[in-house]
Design a protein around this motif. Structure first.
Motif, PDB file in Angstrom:
ATOM      1  N   PHE A  64       0.831  -1.207   0.000  1.00 32.28           N
ATOM      2  CA  PHE A  64       0.000   0.000   0.000  1.00 32.28           C
ATOM      3  C   PHE A  64       0.869   1.263   0.000  1.00 32.28           C
ATOM      4  CE2 PHE A  64      -2.539   3.208   2.372  1.00 32.28           C
ATOM      5  CZ  PHE A  64      -3.611   3.314   1.493  1.00 32.28           C
ATOM      6  N   ALA A  65       1.901   1.275   0.852  1.00 29.38           N
ATOM      7  CA  ALA A  65       2.781   2.446   0.922  1.00 29.38           C
ATOM      8  C   ALA A  65       3.722   2.508  -0.270  1.00 29.38           C
ATOM      9  CB  ALA A  65       3.573   2.427   2.228  1.00 29.38           C
ATOM     10  N   ALA A  66       4.117   1.348  -0.800  1.00 24.71           N
ATOM     11  CA  ALA A  66       4.972   1.348  -1.994  1.00 24.71           C
ATOM     12  C   ALA A  66       4.200   1.850  -3.207  1.00 24.71           C
ATOM     13  CB  ALA A  66       5.519  -0.049  -2.254  1.00 24.71           C
ATOM     14  N   LEU A  67       2.909   1.529  -3.275  1.00 21.02           N
ATOM     15  CA  LEU A  67       2.079   2.035  -4.368  1.00 21.02           C
ATOM     16  C   LEU A  67       1.832   3.542  -4.232  1.00 21.02           C
ATOM     17  CD1 LEU A  67      -0.617  -0.776  -4.677  1.00 21.02           C
ATOM     18  CD2 LEU A  67       0.738   0.089  -6.561  1.00 21.02           C
ATOM     19  N   TYR A  68       1.419   3.978  -3.037  1.00 18.46           N
ATOM     20  CA  TYR A  68       1.123   5.386  -2.741  1.00 18.46           C
ATOM     21  C   TYR A  68       0.359   6.020  -3.904  1.00 18.46           C
ATOM     22  CZ  TYR A  68       2.001  10.164  -0.963  1.00 18.46           C
ATOM     23  OH  TYR A  68       1.872  11.449  -0.470  1.00 18.46           O
ATOM     24  N   SER A  69      -0.848   5.499  -4.148  1.00 16.46           N
ATOM     25  CA  SER A  69      -1.622   5.948  -5.304  1.00 16.46           C
ATOM     26  C   SER A  69      -1.951   7.437  -5.244  1.00 16.46           C
ATOM     27  CB  SER A  69      -2.905   5.130  -5.426  1.00 16.46           C
ATOM     28  OG  SER A  69      -3.701   5.236  -4.253  1.00 16.46           O
ATOM     29  N   VAL A  70      -2.098   7.994  -4.025  1.00 13.91           N
ATOM     30  CA  VAL A  70      -2.383   9.421  -3.893  1.00 13.91           C
ATOM     31  C   VAL A  70      -1.250  10.246  -4.501  1.00 13.91           C
ATOM     32  CG1 VAL A  70      -2.785  11.317  -2.274  1.00 13.91           C
ATOM     33  CG2 VAL A  70      -3.756   9.049  -1.804  1.00 13.91           C
ATOM     34  N   GLY A  71      -0.023   9.906  -4.126  1.00 12.63           N
ATOM     35  CA  GLY A  71       1.132  10.616  -4.671  1.00 12.63           C
ATOM     36  C   GLY A  71       1.339  10.343  -6.142  1.00 12.63           C
ATOM     37  N   GLY A  72       1.060   9.118  -6.571  1.00 16.14           N
ATOM     38  CA  GLY A  72       1.232   8.774  -7.983  1.00 16.14           C
ATOM     39  C   GLY A  72       0.288   9.553  -8.878  1.00 16.14           C
ATOM     40  N   ILE A  73      -0.966   9.709  -8.448  1.00 15.78           N
ATOM     41  CA  ILE A  73      -1.942  10.477  -9.224  1.00 15.78           C
ATOM     42  C   ILE A  73      -1.498  11.926  -9.337  1.00 15.78           C
ATOM     43  CG2 ILE A  73      -4.297  11.396  -9.184  1.00 15.78           C
ATOM     44  CD1 ILE A  73      -5.109   8.701  -7.854  1.00 15.78           C
ATOM     45  N   ALA A  88     -11.003  10.838 -20.861  1.00 18.15           N
ATOM     46  CA  ALA A  88     -10.145   9.660 -21.000  1.00 18.15           C
ATOM     47  C   ALA A  88      -9.507   9.281 -19.671  1.00 18.15           C
ATOM     48  CB  ALA A  88      -9.062   9.917 -22.041  1.00 18.15           C
ATOM     49  N   TYR A  89      -9.137  10.291 -18.883  1.00 17.26           N
ATOM     50  CA  TYR A  89      -8.402  10.021 -17.657  1.00 17.26           C
ATOM     51  C   TYR A  89      -9.234   9.238 -16.640  1.00 17.26           C
ATOM     52  CZ  TYR A  89      -5.043  10.816 -13.886  1.00 17.26           C
ATOM     53  OH  TYR A  89      -4.128  10.650 -12.889  1.00 17.26           O
ATOM     54  N   TRP A  90     -10.438   9.728 -16.340  1.00 20.15           N
ATOM     55  CA  TRP A  90     -11.221   9.035 -15.308  1.00 20.15           C
ATOM     56  C   TRP A  90     -11.710   7.669 -15.797  1.00 20.15           C
ATOM     57  CZ3 TRP A  90     -16.097   7.212 -15.773  1.00 20.15           C
ATOM     58  CH2 TRP A  90     -16.935   7.756 -16.756  1.00 20.15           C
ATOM     59  N   SER A  91     -12.096   7.586 -17.081  1.00 19.55           N
ATOM     60  CA  SER A  91     -12.580   6.300 -17.590  1.00 19.55           C
ATOM     61  C   SER A  91     -11.450   5.275 -17.674  1.00 19.55           C
ATOM     62  CB  SER A  91     -13.245   6.486 -18.954  1.00 19.55           C
ATOM     63  OG  SER A  91     -12.334   7.031 -19.903  1.00 19.55           O
ATOM     64  N   SER A  92     -10.268   5.715 -18.068  1.00 21.86           N
ATOM     65  CA  SER A  92      -9.118   4.805 -18.119  1.00 21.86           C
ATOM     66  C   SER A  92      -8.743   4.324 -16.724  1.00 21.86           C
ATOM     67  CB  SER A  92      -7.917   5.494 -18.763  1.00 21.86           C
ATOM     68  OG  SER A  92      -8.196   5.829 -20.102  1.00 21.86           O
ATOM     69  N   GLY A 309      -7.890   6.041  -4.772  1.00 23.71           N
ATOM     70  CA  GLY A 309      -7.432   6.841  -5.910  1.00 23.71           C
ATOM     71  C   GLY A 309      -8.575   7.388  -6.750  1.00 23.71           C
ATOM     72  N   PHE A 310      -9.669   6.624  -6.884  1.00 22.04           N
ATOM     73  CA  PHE A 310     -10.750   7.047  -7.778  1.00 22.04           C
ATOM     74  C   PHE A 310     -11.408   8.365  -7.349  1.00 22.04           C
ATOM     75  CE2 PHE A 310     -15.261   7.010  -9.033  1.00 22.04           C
ATOM     76  CZ  PHE A 310     -15.084   7.151 -10.401  1.00 22.04           C
ATOM     77  N   PRO A 311     -11.844   8.520  -6.102  1.00 17.47           N
ATOM     78  CA  PRO A 311     -12.443   9.817  -5.739  1.00 17.47           C
ATOM     79  C   PRO A 311     -11.454  10.966  -5.862  1.00 17.47           C
ATOM     80  CG  PRO A 311     -12.112   8.447  -3.789  1.00 17.47           C
ATOM     81  CD  PRO A 311     -11.883   7.575  -4.968  1.00 17.47           C
ATOM     82  N   LEU A 312     -10.161  10.661  -5.696  1.00 11.55           N
ATOM     83  CA  LEU A 312      -9.152  11.707  -5.835  1.00 11.55           C
ATOM     84  C   LEU A 312      -9.024  12.158  -7.288  1.00 11.55           C
ATOM     85  CD1 LEU A 312      -7.415  12.982  -3.632  1.00 11.55           C
ATOM     86  CD2 LEU A 312      -5.520  11.559  -4.391  1.00 11.55           C
ATOM     87  N   VAL A 313      -9.085  11.202  -8.222  1.00  6.93           N
ATOM     88  CA  VAL A 313      -9.052  11.538  -9.648  1.00  6.93           C
ATOM     89  C   VAL A 313     -10.218  12.462  -9.996  1.00  6.93           C
ATOM     90  CG1 VAL A 313      -9.399  10.594 -11.961  1.00  6.93           C
ATOM     91  CG2 VAL A 313      -7.765   9.510 -10.415  1.00  6.93           C
ATOM     92  N   ILE A 314     -11.419  12.091  -9.557  1.00  4.23           N
ATOM     93  CA  ILE A 314     -12.607  12.902  -9.839  1.00  4.23           C
ATOM     94  C   ILE A 314     -12.476  14.280  -9.188  1.00  4.23           C
ATOM     95  CG2 ILE A 314     -15.104  13.069  -9.574  1.00  4.23           C
ATOM     96  CD1 ILE A 314     -14.174  10.909 -11.546  1.00  4.23           C
ATOM     97  N   LEU A 315     -12.010  14.315  -7.937  1.00  8.27           N
ATOM     98  CA  LEU A 315     -11.846  15.589  -7.238  1.00  8.27           C
ATOM     99  C   LEU A 315     -10.892  16.511  -7.980  1.00  8.27           C
ATOM    100  CD1 LEU A 315     -12.313  17.247  -4.546  1.00  8.27           C
ATOM    101  CD2 LEU A 315     -10.135  16.264  -3.806  1.00  8.27           C
ATOM    102  N   PHE A 316      -9.726  15.978  -8.380  1.00  4.46           N
ATOM    103  CA  PHE A 316      -8.754  16.816  -9.079  1.00  4.46           C
ATOM    104  C   PHE A 316      -9.318  17.345 -10.397  1.00  4.46           C
ATOM    105  CE2 PHE A 316      -4.869  14.636  -6.954  1.00  4.46           C
ATOM    106  CZ  PHE A 316      -5.051  15.422  -5.817  1.00  4.46           C
ATOM    107  N   LEU A 317     -10.096  16.528 -11.087  1.00  3.01           N
ATOM    108  CA  LEU A 317     -10.679  16.982 -12.355  1.00  3.01           C
ATOM    109  C   LEU A 317     -11.654  18.132 -12.126  1.00  3.01           C
ATOM    110  CD1 LEU A 317     -11.292  13.566 -14.152  1.00  3.01           C
ATOM    111  CD2 LEU A 317      -9.561  15.276 -14.715  1.00  3.01           C
ATOM    112  N   PHE A 318     -12.396  18.104 -11.022  1.00  7.85           N
ATOM    113  CA  PHE A 318     -13.310  19.198 -10.709  1.00  7.85           C
ATOM    114  C   PHE A 318     -12.566  20.442 -10.211  1.00  7.85           C
ATOM    115  CE2 PHE A 318     -16.885  16.119 -10.511  1.00  7.85           C
ATOM    116  CZ  PHE A 318     -17.858  16.873 -11.155  1.00  7.85           C
TER     117      PHE A 318
END
Length: 538
Positions: A64-73, A88-92, A309-318
């Motif tokens: 989980f920490a090695a992935l760090y999806s929050v930082g990766g996004i 494309a970003y959110w659907s991908s 990661g998913f809600p973060l992707v949507i949040l950043f797009l908004f």
């Protein structure tokens, strides 16, 4: 003396160990004093050489920490949204989540059957069967060790970019253009400093290191919560939100690629965000009840990373400004300027500190996974100077493997000085070997060893075959995307050197495969023992 230069002898029809960390395949030695984990490890031909103190949380946190999806996004957001736009970003990302769950499940099942520190390298050898196992093992050994070490180096550069972006925010009289050698020199120095700090924590006592796992997980959750609560409040009080039509339907082509391929390039980023969940397998020899716990660590870390990661992707797009403004920001890491625009100078400094600390902990946990992988590969004599690399300290830690990882990552960071393209190419090459290793394991499991390990403690049952085929097709597709140029038309400055670097890594794998005598690679005998245990079980 290097393990590759020690010649084993034949004893009772088997192969005698050529490394002090290997056993003679007798699982009954000192049976009364061994638990189930150690007994099974001894049956595979390995001695319990590392401490075994970690439980599910540590196994989960390792991935989980090695992935760090929050930082990766956040780190790759401007690249990802430029390929196809928000739509494309959110659907991908959603599509990637589905197939990552399937791939993680396939690897978790193999890990359950082979809970050894070599993990992905050992799993590849198993999937190749008796005929191709040795070839698969050597190639994936080089792929995976290179990928993880490069990932450690790239994390440090990412952390340096967050820090150096304050130059732009505070209007300091110093260049932030990566083509300027002065900036790259400072970037290199800061990156090396972060590397020294992050990898230095790897030398901590295993009991103490449990705290690092907790701190790393905690900082990721803090980062997530701050973004989900603080950022939208700040955006509402500044430039405001995008509407839903923009977020869910807007397209964009910043790559210059043909429309369809431009959309496909969005997977270039989403795939890179959710890769590395096999880290739980790398520490399986330090995990109690590893055949179940390590498999669960792989699966749940992938699920948890994808879901937050998913809600973060949507949040950043908004919340992020329009793309023209976004690409016009001059900081090395645009998010620092975005935080400054919304949170103010004081608030953005606090947020930036959280981002940097998160990347440092991300790097140190990735260093744990990387060093254990290097140690296990050296234990089997695959790497040069394997005898020295595989030595274990009095505290049962692979300190020499940590040193090797640190030195190689430090040398990789030196390519920052050469040109901005050189290090960027190495970073882009970091995900390719891991993705192709996933594909190779799935290929072997589906075509060469389809009926092996059907009784793993963590098993997919009837879903093994279809999931393995899906994982194979998906990861081959991702490899094609990662090999593609990211910007068109292709020039010397935009050429993606990943295929060249990947080819060089593969060549070294083949070279060691050809030069190392077959009877000196003990996993050949070890895998035979695995098949024997499976037959006895059935």
């Amino acid at each position: 003396m290097s393990a590759t230069k020690q010649r084993p002898s034949v004893v009772d029809g088997g192969i005698a160990p050529s490394n002090a960390l290997q056993s003679d395949f007798n699982a009954n030695d000192d049976g009364d004093s061994m638990d189930a984990d150690e007994r099974y490890l001894r049956a595979l031909g390995y001695k319990q050489s590392l401490h075994r103190q970690w439980k599910f949380f540590e196994s989960f946190a390792a991935s989980f920490a090695a992935l760090y999806s929050v930082g990766g996004i956040r780190t790759t957001f401007t690249i990802g949204v430029g390929a196809g736009g928000p739509a494309a970003y959110w659907s991908s990302y959603v599509i990637t989540c589905v197939f990552v769950f399937i791939t993680a499940a396939v690897l978790a099942e193999v890990c359950s059957a082979l809970p050894a520190a070599g993990s992905i390298y050992f799993w590849a050898a198993e999937s190749g069967g008796r005929r191709y196992g040795r070839l698969f093992g050597f190639i994936v050994a080089w792929w995976s060790t290179t990928a993880w070490t490069t990932f450690v180096a790239s994390n440090c550069q990412a952390a340096a970019n967050f820090l150096l972006s304050e130059i732009t925010v505070f209007g300091l009289n110093f260049p932030t253009d990566p083509t300027d050698i002065r900036f790259r020199a400072v970037q290199w120095i800061v990156s090396e400093g972060f590397l020294f700090l992050a990898i230095g924590m790897n030398y901590m006592d295993p009991k103490t290191y449990k705290t690092i796992f907790r701190l790393a997980t905690g900082i990721i959750l803090l980062d997530f919560v701050l973004n989900m609560i603080w950022l939208p409040i700040a955006v509402s009080n500044s430039y405001g939100f995008h509407d839903a039509k923009y977020v869910f339907t807007q397209t964009y082509n910043e790559t210059g690629a043909p429309p369809v391929w431009n959309w496909m390039l969005s997977f270039y980023v989403t795939a890179g965000i959710l890769v590395g969940f096999e880290a739980s397998g790398h520490i399986s020899e330090e995990t109690q009840n590893a055949s179940v716990v390590a498999a669960r660590g792989i699966w749940w870390s992938a699920v948890a990373s994808a879901l937050i990661g998913f809600p973060l992707v949507i949040l950043f797009l908004f919340c992020l400004p329009d793309l023209d403004t976004l690409y016009g920001l001059g900081a090395p890491q645009p998010f620092v300027e975005i935080y400054a625009m919304t949170l103010g100078r004081g608030g953005h400094v606090f947020m930036n500190v959280v981002c940097i600390i998160g990347l440092i902990f991300n790097t140190t946990v990735a260093g744990v996974a990387s060093s254990r992988l290097i140690w296990a590969v050296a234990r089997d004599g695959v790497l040069p100077f394997s005898g020295w690399i595989s030595k274990v300290s009095a505290k049962k830690e692979p300190k020499n493997a940590i040193i090797v990882m640190h030195v190689v990552a430090s040398l990789l960071l030196c390519t920052i000085l050469a040109s901005p393209v050189a290090f960027s190419s190495l970073v882009s090459a970091a995900g390719v070997p891991t993705i192709t290793a996933y594909a190779l394991i799935a290929f072997g499991r589906f075509f060469l060893t389809p009926r092996k390990f059907q009784h793993s403690p963590w098993s997919l049952g009837k879903w093994t075959r279809p999931f393995t085929l899906i994982a194979l097709v998906w990861n081959l597709y991702l490899a094609a995307v990662l090999f593609s140029p990211l910007y068109f038309p292709v020039t010397g400055s935009t050429f993606n050197y990943s295929p060249v670097i990947f080819g060089a890594i593969t060549f070294f794998g083949l070279l060691t495969y050809w030069l190392t005598p077959e009877d000196q690679w003990l996993p050949a005998a070890r895998l035979g023992k695995v098949h024997q245990l499976e037959a006895e079980y059935e």
